[in-house]
Motif scaffolding. Sequence first.
Motif, PDB file in Angstrom:
ATOM      1  N   ARG A 424     -26.094  22.212  20.889  1.00  0.00           N
ATOM      2  CA  ARG A 424     -24.768  22.276  21.503  1.00  0.00           C
ATOM      3  C   ARG A 424     -23.835  21.263  20.847  1.00  0.00           C
ATOM      4  NH1 ARG A 424     -23.909  24.522  26.303  1.00  0.00           N
ATOM      5  NH2 ARG A 424     -22.217  23.048  26.642  1.00  0.00           N
ATOM      6  N   ARG A 425     -22.550  21.563  20.858  1.00  0.00           N
ATOM      7  CA  ARG A 425     -21.581  20.584  20.358  1.00  0.00           C
ATOM      8  C   ARG A 425     -21.472  19.401  21.318  1.00  0.00           C
ATOM      9  NH1 ARG A 425     -16.177  23.826  19.141  1.00  0.00           N
ATOM     10  NH2 ARG A 425     -16.838  24.866  21.057  1.00  0.00           N
ATOM     11  N   ASN A 427     -23.456  17.797  24.894  1.00  0.00           N
ATOM     12  CA  ASN A 427     -24.533  17.897  25.877  1.00  0.00           C
ATOM     13  C   ASN A 427     -23.968  17.997  27.290  1.00  0.00           C
ATOM     14  OD1 ASN A 427     -26.147  17.486  23.669  1.00  0.00           O
ATOM     15  ND2 ASN A 427     -26.757  15.411  24.234  1.00  0.00           N
ATOM     16  N   TYR A 433     -29.536  22.032  23.952  1.00  0.00           N
ATOM     17  CA  TYR A 433     -29.664  23.247  23.151  1.00  0.00           C
ATOM     18  C   TYR A 433     -29.280  24.478  23.973  1.00  0.00           C
ATOM     19  CZ  TYR A 433     -32.531  20.092  20.335  1.00  0.00           C
ATOM     20  OH  TYR A 433     -32.989  19.031  19.605  1.00  0.00           O
ATOM     21  N   ASP A 434     -28.797  25.490  23.267  1.00  0.00           N
ATOM     22  CA  ASP A 434     -28.472  26.778  23.889  1.00  0.00           C
ATOM     23  C   ASP A 434     -29.410  27.860  23.386  1.00  0.00           C
ATOM     24  OD1 ASP A 434     -26.353  26.014  25.507  1.00  0.00           O
ATOM     25  OD2 ASP A 434     -24.875  26.262  23.896  1.00  0.00           O
ATOM     26  N   THR A 436     -28.775  31.193  22.303  1.00  0.00           N
ATOM     27  CA  THR A 436     -27.661  32.051  21.923  1.00  0.00           C
ATOM     28  C   THR A 436     -28.054  33.522  22.051  1.00  0.00           C
ATOM     29  OG1 THR A 436     -28.352  32.076  19.619  1.00  0.00           O
ATOM     30  CG2 THR A 436     -26.840  30.307  20.302  1.00  0.00           C
TER      31      THR A 436
END
Length: 585
Positions: A424-425, A427, A433-434, A436
């Motif tokens: 992720r850009r 948190n 984390y994603d 997607t």
Amino acid sequence: MDLNQQTTANISRLSSTFWNVADLIRDIYKRHEYGNVILPMTVIKRFNDVLAPTKEKVLETYENVKNLEVHDAFLRKASGYSFYNVSKFDFDKLLADADHIEQNFRDYLNGFSDNVQDIFNNFRFWQEISVLADHNALYEVIKEFNKPEAYLGADKVTTADMGYVFEDLVRQFSESTNEEAGAHFTSRDIVYLMCDLLVAEDADVLKSNGVVKTVYDQTMGTSQMLTCCEERLQMLDKDAKVKLFGQELNSQTYAIAKADALIRGADANNMQLGDTLSDDKFKGYKFDYCISNPPFGVNYKIEKDAVDKEAKQSDGRFTVGTPRVSDGQMLFDLNGLSKLKEDGRMVIVHNGSSLFTGAAGQGESEIRRYIIENDWLEAIIQLPESVFYNTGITTYLWVMSKNKSELRRGKVQLIDASGMKVSRRKNIGNKRYDLTPEVRDVITKMYGNFKEDEYSSNSLHCESKIFDNDYFGYTRITVESPLKDEDGNIITDKKGKPKADSKKRDYENVPLNEDIHEYFNREVKPYNSDAWIDEKKSVVGYEIPFTRVFYKFVEPESTEDIAKEIKAAEKDIMESLNKLFGEVK
């Protein structure tokens, strides 16, 4: 407008607009109390704006039917929803009389139907009205919520939009209280993956014609798991009729879930408040799907007496076995399975302990045995770490079905998706984390293809392995050694059989697909010729050695390479010391 479809409404802008009300109440409330005002006021404003187009019609109908013993149905029909408000006030009229704002606001809230009153009661909002009025802030708060940018009518903001707004507000409320945001909701990327897994094998059936499906969440939070599942089902069949059912322990999140159900036009009675383990609100119900993220690593001391009592009942949910009181997560497996139809499917979140905790014969092992020996476990998927808001630990999705496809019968699929993560850009809590759409698609396809496979692309890695059910089972045998006297002679009983030395007692776990005597003769007898198996003490257990089956050996560095690294490090250190202190020998 389809109320269930997400529009382009700016979710962040809306939630920020409401959360900015905190500026008005910061001298009245502590930061962790802001949500006590903002969350219920958001619900009230949503009701106000949704009912606005039919307000006059409801008031007119009320004048005609108010003396009838039963008038609820007439008013629901007039409002166009399963709720209504018969007060002459709305937000505009409230602001037109600042001197009587508290009295009029209470009159307005009391004008709502009983199903809405229940929501206010669970928000415990009535006392907040007095607090706001006593500090001359009630008028300003209502004024803030009535700004044009705070409009929440159904013509501009769908229920899907409202779901995101509620979710964002609850997250901000949780973070402001230092409370775990994940205690209230699961991030949508995980929910979408769970939903996709839930319906993956039913896609063809669901695409046919207007089917009716029921979905149950035993720990529903704000109910967004349920609404996401409805969204997925209706993507497959826009005419599908989806009925949602959920139970929630937290009164505030329950209130949001019930409000959401009312606005969607769903049966709000299907949203129930109470403890799923000790106060089952859906006893006797059967559902097509169960989806949930129950608490893990949390004790169930409060519910233990009720759980133990039901465990003794022949038709109880927990007769199979109960886990350690320090972690009740596997009780939700049993509850969920008891609620599935004969062709139902469940996806549930667990941490790693559910894979192996509990020796043979103990509660956790017995629950695993019950699931696997009934051939209900389809797959377990390991997710990456740090994908949940409230924990960075590794988690697993268990996929269970009461009616496996012929291809899956007698088999369990394990999928290591720990390498399927995108940073992720920014948190959010522990979530770094994603998952997607690309990630979810790979995992879902790997599950659906049901074969041993491996995927590697763009730093993403996923692997699938398939095992027979009995691979996870073992027999725990008790190995006894004889008791000996001081001279080393074996002591026997009256029948001449050797007495067992309890201090030398040992245990071995023998795979179910292997004969215990062959194993004993090969692995034990050569090293302890006097030993024997006490077969009356043999117990069958189950565990899932996830880490072991995906372990990959990495060749260690050679001693020569290590020596070179040490010499290079020493050289760097000496050069640094020479710069600081001059030449050093």
